[in-house]
Write a protein that holds these residues in place. Structure first.
Motif, PDB file in Angstrom:
ATOM      1  N   VAL A   5       0.834  -1.137   0.042  1.00  0.00           N
ATOM      2  CA  VAL A   5       0.056   0.068   0.012  1.00  0.00           C
ATOM      3  C   VAL A   5       0.957   1.338  -0.084  1.00  0.00           C
ATOM      4  O   VAL A   5       1.750   1.272   0.849  1.00  0.00           O
ATOM      5  CB  VAL A   5      -0.917   0.053   1.207  1.00  0.00           C
ATOM      6  N   TYR A   6       0.817   2.221  -0.966  1.00  0.00           N
ATOM      7  CA  TYR A   6       1.527   3.347  -1.038  1.00  0.00           C
ATOM      8  C   TYR A   6       0.831   4.536  -0.650  1.00  0.00           C
ATOM      9  O   TYR A   6      -0.567   4.518  -0.855  1.00  0.00           O
ATOM     10  CB  TYR A   6       1.955   3.404  -2.342  1.00  0.00           C
ATOM     11  N   LEU A   7       1.354   5.510  -0.150  1.00  0.00           N
ATOM     12  CA  LEU A   7       0.811   6.579   0.390  1.00  0.00           C
ATOM     13  C   LEU A   7       1.740   7.898  -0.193  1.00  0.00           C
ATOM     14  O   LEU A   7       2.730   7.652  -0.758  1.00  0.00           O
ATOM     15  CB  LEU A   7       0.990   6.812   1.893  1.00  0.00           C
ATOM     16  N   LEU A   8       1.064   9.275  -0.349  1.00  0.00           N
ATOM     17  CA  LEU A   8       1.687  10.005  -1.237  1.00  0.00           C
ATOM     18  C   LEU A   8       1.771  11.396  -0.276  1.00  0.00           C
ATOM     19  O   LEU A   8       0.714  11.813   0.374  1.00  0.00           O
ATOM     20  CB  LEU A   8       0.978  10.618  -2.535  1.00  0.00           C
ATOM     21  N   ILE A  20       6.577   9.365  -2.616  1.00  0.00           N
ATOM     22  CA  ILE A  20       5.886   8.137  -2.529  1.00  0.00           C
ATOM     23  C   ILE A  20       6.401   7.332  -1.494  1.00  0.00           C
ATOM     24  O   ILE A  20       7.609   7.229  -1.333  1.00  0.00           O
ATOM     25  CB  ILE A  20       6.001   7.294  -3.738  1.00  0.00           C
ATOM     26  N   HIS A  21       5.576   6.786  -0.341  1.00  0.00           N
ATOM     27  CA  HIS A  21       6.014   5.983   0.820  1.00  0.00           C
ATOM     28  C   HIS A  21       5.293   4.738   0.786  1.00  0.00           C
ATOM     29  O   HIS A  21       3.826   4.523   0.425  1.00  0.00           O
ATOM     30  CB  HIS A  21       5.510   6.830   1.958  1.00  0.00           C
ATOM     31  N   SER A  22       5.908   3.715   0.990  1.00  0.00           N
ATOM     32  CA  SER A  22       5.256   2.360   1.234  1.00  0.00           C
ATOM     33  C   SER A  22       4.892   2.255   2.510  1.00  0.00           C
ATOM     34  O   SER A  22       5.541   2.582   3.633  1.00  0.00           O
ATOM     35  CB  SER A  22       6.198   1.318   0.763  1.00  0.00           C
ATOM     36  N   ARG A  23       3.630   1.901   2.732  1.00  0.00           N
ATOM     37  CA  ARG A  23       2.916   1.760   4.248  1.00  0.00           C
ATOM     38  C   ARG A  23       3.667   0.526   4.960  1.00  0.00           C
ATOM     39  O   ARG A  23       3.774   0.468   6.094  1.00  0.00           O
ATOM     40  CB  ARG A  23       1.525   1.636   4.093  1.00  0.00           C
ATOM     41  N   ASP A  24       4.068  -0.570   3.999  1.00  0.00           N
ATOM     42  CA  ASP A  24       4.519  -1.630   4.729  1.00  0.00           C
ATOM     43  C   ASP A  24       6.057  -1.993   4.645  1.00  0.00           C
ATOM     44  O   ASP A  24       6.540  -2.877   5.447  1.00  0.00           O
ATOM     45  CB  ASP A  24       3.872  -2.888   3.847  1.00  0.00           C
ATOM     46  N   THR A  25       6.872  -1.171   4.037  1.00  0.00           N
ATOM     47  CA  THR A  25       8.200  -1.297   4.071  1.00  0.00           C
ATOM     48  C   THR A  25       8.691   0.156   4.236  1.00  0.00           C
ATOM     49  O   THR A  25       8.197   1.122   4.351  1.00  0.00           O
ATOM     50  CB  THR A  25       8.695  -1.746   2.732  1.00  0.00           C
ATOM     51  N   ARG A  26      10.191   0.231   4.182  1.00  0.00           N
ATOM     52  CA  ARG A  26      10.935   1.621   4.462  1.00  0.00           C
ATOM     53  C   ARG A  26      10.783   2.292   3.033  1.00  0.00           C
ATOM     54  O   ARG A  26      11.565   3.368   3.177  1.00  0.00           O
ATOM     55  CB  ARG A  26      12.004   1.262   4.857  1.00  0.00           C
TER      56      ARG A  26
END
Length: 103
Positions: A5-8, A20-26
């Motif tokens: 899941v990605y967040l911005l 872009i940030h991954s919710r589940d990884t770094r």
């Protein structure tokens, strides 16, 4: 199969400076609009480029971890879908003339 899941994160002062940030990884990937700003690649990071509708984007990781390297393309594909541009061409090198000169 699990999907990240990605967040911005957006910069209200610069619409071309998304992260872009991954919710589940770094994984974090910075977006650059190359028609509007200069881009100097960090040799310690992964860079990919996206081309769609005459616009060129650079995507560069932020403090990449080896475990997250395989997710960079899926993060860019997510961003293209977010932009409503699912046909974005993802390129391994900067397609601008003279930008791929080895140092």
């Amino acid at each position: 199969m699990d999907h990240n899941v990605y967040l911005l994160a957006t910069d209200p002062k610069n619409p071309c400076r998304d992260i872009i940030h991954s919710r589940d990884t770094r994984l974090k990937v910075r977006v650059f609009c190359l028609a509007e700003e200069r881009f100097s690649a960090d040799p310690n990071e992964i860079q990919l480029f996206g081309y769609v509708n005459g616009k060129l984007y650079a995507f560069e990781t932020i403090n990449i971890a080896a475990d997250d390297a395989l997710d960079v393309v899926s993060a860019i594909q997510w961003y293209a879908d977010y932009m409503d541009e699912p046909d974005m061409e993802i390129l391994p090198e900067d397609p601008r003339p003279g930008e791929n000169i080895a140092m």
